[in-house]
Every structure is written in structure tokens, then in C-alpha cells.
Design an enzyme around this catalytic site. Structure first.
Site, PDB file in Angstrom:
ATOM      1  N   HIS A 103     -11.564  -3.476  10.335  1.00  0.00           N
ATOM      2  CA  HIS A 103     -12.186  -3.462   9.005  1.00  0.00           C
ATOM      3  C   HIS A 103     -13.363  -2.489   8.960  1.00  0.00           C
ATOM      4  O   HIS A 103     -14.189  -2.573   8.061  1.00  0.00           O
ATOM      5  CB  HIS A 103     -12.692  -4.861   8.628  1.00  0.00           C
ATOM      6  CG  HIS A 103     -11.707  -5.671   7.839  1.00  0.00           C
ATOM      7  ND1 HIS A 103     -10.366  -5.666   8.089  1.00  0.00           N
ATOM      8  CD2 HIS A 103     -11.876  -6.512   6.788  1.00  0.00           C
ATOM      9  CE1 HIS A 103      -9.750  -6.480   7.250  1.00  0.00           C
ATOM     10  NE2 HIS A 103     -10.638  -7.006   6.431  1.00  0.00           N
ATOM     11  N   GLU A 131       0.816  -1.220   0.000  1.00  0.00           N
ATOM     12  CA  GLU A 131       0.000   0.000   0.000  1.00  0.00           C
ATOM     13  C   GLU A 131       0.850   1.270   0.000  1.00  0.00           C
ATOM     14  O   GLU A 131       0.518   2.247  -0.680  1.00  0.00           O
ATOM     15  CB  GLU A 131      -0.954   0.002   1.204  1.00  0.00           C
ATOM     16  CG  GLU A 131      -2.130  -0.965   1.064  1.00  0.00           C
ATOM     17  CD  GLU A 131      -1.797  -2.393   1.448  1.00  0.00           C
ATOM     18  OE1 GLU A 131      -0.621  -2.655   1.813  1.00  0.00           O
ATOM     19  OE2 GLU A 131      -2.694  -3.244   1.392  1.00  0.00           O
ATOM     20  N   GLN A 157      -9.805  -1.717  -0.679  1.00  0.00           N
ATOM     21  CA  GLN A 157     -11.074  -2.361  -0.328  1.00  0.00           C
ATOM     22  C   GLN A 157     -11.475  -2.035   1.108  1.00  0.00           C
ATOM     23  O   GLN A 157     -12.635  -2.185   1.476  1.00  0.00           O
ATOM     24  CB  GLN A 157     -10.971  -3.865  -0.530  1.00  0.00           C
ATOM     25  CG  GLN A 157     -10.579  -4.190  -1.964  1.00  0.00           C
ATOM     26  CD  GLN A 157     -11.081  -5.534  -2.424  1.00  0.00           C
ATOM     27  OE1 GLN A 157     -11.872  -6.182  -1.770  1.00  0.00           O
ATOM     28  NE2 GLN A 157     -10.598  -5.985  -3.572  1.00  0.00           N
ATOM     29  N   ASP A 163      -8.789   0.696   6.317  1.00  0.00           N
ATOM     30  CA  ASP A 163      -7.790   0.218   7.291  1.00  0.00           C
ATOM     31  C   ASP A 163      -6.482  -0.203   6.600  1.00  0.00           C
ATOM     32  O   ASP A 163      -5.407  -0.085   7.179  1.00  0.00           O
ATOM     33  CB  ASP A 163      -8.360  -0.957   8.081  1.00  0.00           C
ATOM     34  CG  ASP A 163      -9.801  -0.697   8.497  1.00  0.00           C
ATOM     35  OD1 ASP A 163     -10.061  -0.504   9.678  1.00  0.00           O
ATOM     36  OD2 ASP A 163     -10.680  -0.658   7.592  1.00  0.00           O
ATOM     37  N   PHE A 164      -6.578  -0.725   5.391  1.00  0.00           N
ATOM     38  CA  PHE A 164      -5.373  -1.144   4.658  1.00  0.00           C
ATOM     39  C   PHE A 164      -4.540   0.083   4.259  1.00  0.00           C
ATOM     40  O   PHE A 164      -3.315   0.042   4.205  1.00  0.00           O
ATOM     41  CB  PHE A 164      -5.725  -1.933   3.391  1.00  0.00           C
ATOM     42  CG  PHE A 164      -6.639  -3.108   3.607  1.00  0.00           C
ATOM     43  CD1 PHE A 164      -6.721  -3.751   4.835  1.00  0.00           C
ATOM     44  CD2 PHE A 164      -7.426  -3.592   2.566  1.00  0.00           C
ATOM     45  CE1 PHE A 164      -7.572  -4.835   5.028  1.00  0.00           C
ATOM     46  CE2 PHE A 164      -8.268  -4.675   2.752  1.00  0.00           C
ATOM     47  CZ  PHE A 164      -8.350  -5.302   3.982  1.00  0.00           C
TER      48      PHE A 164
END
Lengths: 332, 351
Positions: free
Chosen positions: B129, B60, B82, B85-86
Site C-alpha cells: 500500500h 482495474e 486509491q 498498488d491496485f
């Protein structure tokens, strides 16, 4: 040192190294005046890779760098007046005084920016190469890094993507053995080379003597040719040494993180002294050439400092300008 | 005007942008996969080529820096995560480079870069998430933060983001992806920094964003039938913020309720309350109120999320209290025919 390059190129490399050294020495000498009010990381001792890269790359090729970027900027052809003015916080600086020593830019010669976070411009350089690939430009991108970048996650992420997409990039790593005061042996395992790590990621990796400007040039030029020919990303590790403290104008061998003997052994291998001897021995230059080059460079540097001194500071309102496009600024 | 879902509107905006300008690229984990990021990127690579619509390594931070470099090099990248949080792995590139490049290099070159992040709640998304961190991004000078609520706004704001000159954090609530609405065809743009008056009324000003605007609309309509009328302002942009619309409304109503899908402390709602308190003090007839997420992460078990979120009935209760009126609001909860942790019957998980 085997020397087989043209006299013109040889003289250019030596002159560029002398010029970078002289600029840095002048900054060091005048740093105490408190007019250059920003953290400044000098490149003294590490001039060869920058001069070599500047000569091996085309003017239209792109480059990005990190916190110790003066040499890279000057080697690539960045404007000296704008650099001294930038470090001096003047509006005529290359970033209008917003960036200082660690944020140099001269897009007119393809120097697309240097930033202060270790590894921070590595993916930016990869993205520039991606844009060149998709927009079918034929420039390559040189990403100047130091040994500490090889400890960041973003290097591996970026190099991996560059390898997947076979992008035309040179990761040019100046290994000066220290990250601030932390030696390489507390940061890398014994017996593993940086070039070996880069090769394992999928970069075409070579390594050489970063105080030998000819060797540096040959490695970078070969890497540039491979990148331009579509052979994918390249990695060149050049061993060199930082003479002065990590940040600032002083020598710091007295504080005990490295030995005087180590420093002296590297200083013996001063890249400028070594190459001067080679060119004098080969009758490529003589003392008159050296004197003339030194005189011209001194005049140029004096003029750059005079330019910075005479330039105005930015208007205080500039502290709030240029944050967004005019459409968004109108909403604030 | 065609009716499409929010997810379809996002896909439509991307398709319009890709077709219109060869410098637009769309990438992200799973962008060209068979699910196409909840349908928002489905088969775009088949229409526009896999050089411009592509998958990426699970990297990322670098992929964000690569987007910045691509933007500096003349492209208009759209990166999709998606889950928000990522994207937390990419804060270095977002904050130190994307947000600052234009400013710190003297305004020479901007970074036209749109970073989509999908956020959500419920159905076991749990602590990592489900985070609604709009306040974190809105705190950073140099970033735009957009949170559309309707399909029309999702499309219009996404096209404006892509063709603008600034880095935009584009936040889509997962619970809105199945929401349908009329959406203009073609190159439809809505300016950043302009909120939308979803409902008009004189008693209370309700300010909300994203999924909270939907909860608020249920509450406001329910109370309208009981004689309590509200201005409902759907922010659409968090930064820049449409302060003129908020101030004008509060000056009329004298009463402010702010809803926030993020945590209370240091949140967007607190910022709006502070702004109104300092700019409209003399117009206020009651202390402003805010309803935000509690200052704890969202747990996973449905037993632990039952009373965690702000729902329409809580909004209605707060509006009535601000207006100093008696009102019925329990039936709002009773009217929901599906479990508390899903947006509707369409959502069967897993994410």
C-alpha cells in the site's frame, strides 16, 4: 442449410468470403518472399463470421479485434491496399508500417483497431460503447474474440461492466477449438459451453454454426438489433475451424496436436463450398457469376500487392514520431 | 488567491474540467462514495451527474481499457485508484494499449486519458500500500508521468493532463493531501515537462519530486541559515523531464544531489545521475549523489520503518557533505513533534 435471405445479400456474403479467402491464400503463397516480415495469423476456414458481421453491422458501427484480424478488417470494409501495404511495412499501410498484420485500423469504416494481446481490445470496445452511450451516438460495437479470450480475466471484467451499464455491444466469439496448439478440453471443463458462461455473466447469448454464413448472419443481425434497441450486451458464439497453422502460411497437421481426420471433417464443411452449393442450387448464382467474381477479386488483390510493392518504406525518422502530442514531443 | 489543500485543489481541478467540457468523465472505486477518495472527488456526482462521475466494479484492468476506448471514442476520462498498488492489475492496458495506441496506429488517434494513482508511506501502509513506482511508468515510451508537490501544481498539472492529448499517470502522495497553499481559481494550467525552481542558491543542485521536495525544502532552508545555499528543483513531471533546467543548474553549481521516493535500483534518481554524468561531466566538481528508498519493500510495523525513509536531516547531511562544509542538521529531526510514520497531527489513519 435453410436459405431465405435476399439474392443481393446472399451474393455479397459469398463474394466477401471468396475475397477474404483469396487475400489470405495470396498472402500464404507470397509469405516466403520475405517481404511481409511480421507474424501473420491467417483466417482461412473462418471467413463466414467475418463476412456475416460485415454485412450485419452498419458502416458507422464500430469494431475491434485481436491478432487474427484480416478477415474482420476486410469484412467491415477496411481498405485492402492499406492492409497489404501495412503487412509489407510500407508507409502507405493503415498504420504507416508501425503495426503490421496484428495492428490493423481503418476508422473510415469503423474498424477502430486490432491488437496482439489476447483479450486486449475487449475493454477498449466496451469503452467505445460507453463513449457512444454518453455522447448519444447510435452506433453499436462489435468485439471480435476467439475462444481463448473466454479464459482471460479482462473478458469477465469487461463483460460485467457492459452488463451493468447495458451497453450496445456484440461479443462475437469465433470458437475454432485451439489456442495455438492447446485444445479446448485442456482450457475449459467438459460440458460447459462458452455461450453458457457468457449468459451467466449477464450477456444475451446465442450460439450457432460458424461455417454456415446464413446462420451466422442471422444470429449476428438479431444480436445487433437487440443491442441497438437498448437490450444490452450480446454474445454470439460461432463454431468454426482454423485450417492452417496458428501463425504463418503452412498447414501443420503433421506435428500431431490435431488429427488429419478432424481437419478433413471441417474442410468438408468449407463455408465457401457449402454456400456456393446453396446459391447455385437456388439459381442465385451461376458459374459465370463465380468466374467474374473470382476474376475481379484476383485483379483487386494483384493491384493491392502491386500498390504495396510500389509504395515507399517509411522514412527512418518515423521510428521516433507520433509517440506523444506535439506539445509533449516538444519537451523531449 | 484562495488557499486550499492539495486534496481540495485536485477536487477543484476535476470540478472545473467537468463543468467546462461535457466529454470529461471521472470514475474509480469509491469516486462518488461518502469519503470521495480523501475528499478529492467528494460530491462531484451531485454537481455533474452520476453518468459522468461514477463508481466502478473492482476490475482495474478492464476499467483502464474502458477508459482507453472511451478516450478513443471522444471522451476525456479520469480514472482514480486509491492506491497505486491496485493499478498494477492494469499494467497490460496501460503499457500495451494506452502508451502505444497513438504510435502503433501511425499517429491517427491519441488517448487523452488521465490515471490518478495515490501513493504514500508510513502508518503501517506496508509492502503493498506504499509503493512509489514512478520509475516503472516512466520507463514506458508513450506515457507521461506527473508528480505534483504543491496544491497549485496539483491543480494546474491535473487540468493540463485532462485537456492534453496523451495518457498521463498522475501520482499524488498521500502525505501531500493536507498541504495548504495559494491556488489560482478557474482553468489554471501548468505545462508538462517543466520543473519548478523552489529555492535558488549556488552551492549544490538538489533535484526532488513530490514528498521528497518537501523534505528537501526543510533541509535547504535549514542550511541556508548556515550559509550553504542550494538550487532546489521540484521536478513536477518525471516524463517528460525538464533536462534543460537540471543541466543549467548543475553547470552553475557543479554538485548534484537527487532525491527519490522510489527504490534506488533502476530508479528516477539513477536516471538523472546518469544523464548529468554523460551531459555535464566537465562541469561536475564532486561525484553526484542520490538518496532513494532502500531496495527492500516497506514493512508495516513502525519499529521497522523508523530509519527506512529519507528525511530532511539525511538530505541536509548529504548536501553538506557534497558542499564540503560542516553543518548542523540533527535539530531537523528534533523539530518534528509527531511520530515518524505520519505527515503531521492531521493524519490518524487508517489509510
Amino acid at each position: 442449410m435453410v436459405h431465405s435471405m435476399s439474392p443481393e445479400l446472399s451474393r455479397r456474403l459469398l463474394r466477401d468470403m471468396i475475397r477474404i479467402r483469396a487475400v489470405e491464400e495470396t498472402i500464404a503463397a507470397r509469405y516466403g518472399e520475405q517481404k511481409m516480415r511480421c507474424p501473420t495469423h491467417l483466417s482461412i476456414g473462418q471467413e463466414a463470421p467475418a463476412a456475416a458481421a460485415g454485412a450485419a453491422l452498419a458502416r458507422t458501427d464500430l469494431a475491434v479485434s485481436g491478432h487474427r484480424a484480416h478477415a474482420h478488417y476486410l469484412g467491415k470494409g477496411g481498405d485492402l491496399n492499406a492492409m497489404i501495404a501495412e503487412i509489407s511495412g510500407k508507409v502507405t499501410g493503415c498504420a504507416r508500417g508501425r503495426g503490421g498484420s496484428m495492428h490493423l485500423i481503418d476508422e473510415s469504416v469503423g474498424f477502430m483497431g486490432s491488437t496482439a494481446i489476447v483479450g486486449g481490445t475487449v475493454p477498449v470496445g466496451v469503452g467505445l460503447a460507453l463513449s457512444g452511450s454518453l455522447l448519444e451516438r447510435n452506433d453499436i460495437v462489435c468485439i471480435f474474440i476467439g475462444d481463448a479470450v473466454m479464459e482471460t480475466g479482462v473478458f469477465f471484467e469487461s463483460a460485467n461492466f457492459a452488463a451493468v451499464h447495458k451497453l450496445p455491444i456484440i461479443f462475437l466469439c469465433e470458437n475454432n477449438l485451439y489456442s495455438v496448439y492447446s485444445p479446448l478440453d485442456v482450457r475449459q471443463p467438459q460440458g460447459r459451453s462458452l455461450a453458457g458462461v457468457a449468459a451467466a455473466v449477464g450477456l444475451h447469448a446465442t450460439a450457432g454454426d460458424g461455417n454456415d454464413v446464413c446462420a451466422s448472419y442471422d444470429l449476428i443481425a438479431a444480436a445487433a438489433a437487440r443491442a441497438r434497441a437498448g437490450e444490452g450486451p450480446q454474445f454470439v458464439e460461432l463454431a468454426t475451424y482454423r485450417w492452417r497453422e496458428h501463425c504463418g502460411p503452412m498447414y501443420d497437421n503433421n506435428i500431431g496436436y490435431r488429427s488429419e481426420a478432424e481437419f478433413e471433417s471441417w474442410k468438408e464443411r468449407d463455408p465457401i463450398k457449402l454456400f456456393t452449393h446453396v446459391l447455385q442450387a437456388g439459381d442465385i448464382i451461376d458459374q459465370a457469376w463465380l468466374d467474374a467474381a473470382t476474376r475481379e477479386i484476383t485483379q483487386e488483390i494483384d493491384a493491392a500487392f502491386a500498390f504495396a510493392e510500389a509504395s515507399p518504406f517509411p522514412d527512418p525518422s518515423e521510428a521516433y514520431a507520433d509517440l506523444y502530442s506535439k506539445e509533449v514531443m516538444a519537451c523531449l | 488567491m484562495p488557499v486550499m489543500t492539495y486534496a481540495e485543489a485536485i477536487r477543484d481541478a476535476l470540478s472545473v474540467a467537468l463543468a467546462q467540457d461535457p466529454s470529461v468523465i471521472v470514475y474509480g472505486l469509491g469516486a462518488p462514495d461518502p469519503k470521495g477518495v480523501f475528499g478529492t472527488t467528494l460530491d462531484l456526482h451531485k454537481e455533474h451527474g452520476s453518468r459522468r462521475v461514477f463508481d466502478m466494479p473492482t476490475s482495474e484492468n478492464a476499467m483502464t481499457g474502458i477508459g482507453i476506448g472511451a478516450a478513443l471514442g471522444g471522451l476525456r476520462p479520469v480514472l482514480t485508484h486509491q492506491r497505486l498498488d491496485f493499478a498494477l492489475l492494469s499494467l497490460d492496458q496501460i503499457i500495451n494499449n494506452a502508451a502505444k495506441w497513438r504510435f502503433m496506429f501511425g499517429g491517427q488517434r491519441s488517448v487523452p486519458f488521465t490515471i490518478r494513482m495515490i501513493l504514500g508511506r508510513g502508518w503501517g501502509q506496508g509492502p503493498t500500500h506504499s509503493q512509489n513506482l514512478q520509475a516503472l511508468f516512466a520507463h514506458i515510451p508513450g506515457l507521461c508521468v506527473v508528480m505534483p508537490t504543491t496544491p497549485d501544481d496539483a491543480k494546474g498539472l491535473l487540468l493540463t493532463s485532462i485537456f492534453g492529448e496523451d495518457p498521463v499517470i498522475f501520482l499524488e502522495h498521500r502525505w501531500l493531501h493536507n498541504l495548504s497553499g495559494e491556488t489560482p481559481q478557474g482553468d489554471h494550467r501548468i505545462p508538462l515537462g517543466k520543473a519548478r525552481m523552489m529555492r535558488s542558491g549556488g552551492h549544490v543542485t538538489v533535484v526532488a519530486m513530490s514528498i521528497m521536495s518537501i523534505e528537501a525544502a526543510h533541509a535547504v532552508d535549514h542550511l541556508a541559515a548556515q550559509g550553504i545555499s542550494c538550487d532546489l528543483i521540484d521536478l513536477r513531471s518525471i516524463r517528460p523531464m525538464d533536462w534543460p533546467m537540471i543541466e543549467e543548474s548543475v553547470r552553475r553549481t557543479g554538485r548534484l544531489l537527487v532525491l527519490d521516493s522510489g527504490h534506488e535500483t533502476g530508479g528516477v534518481a539513477g536516471e538523472i545521475v546518469a544523464h548529468v554524468a554523460t551531459k555535464c561531466w566537465g562541469d561536475l566538481r564532486a561525484a553526484p549523489r542520490r538518496l532513494a528508498m532502500p531496495d527492500v519493500p516497506e514493512a508495516t510495523s513502525p519499529a521497522l520503518t523508523k530509519d527506512y525513509h529519507v528525511r530532511a536531516e539525511h538530505v541536509a547531511e548529504a548536501i553538506a557533505a557534497l558542499a564540503g562544509r560542516e553543518a548542523e542538521f540533527a535539530s531537523l529531526a528534533d523539530a518534528r513533534k509527531y511520530p515518524h510514520d505520519v505527515p503531521g497531527d492531521w493524519f490518524k489513519g487508517p489509510f
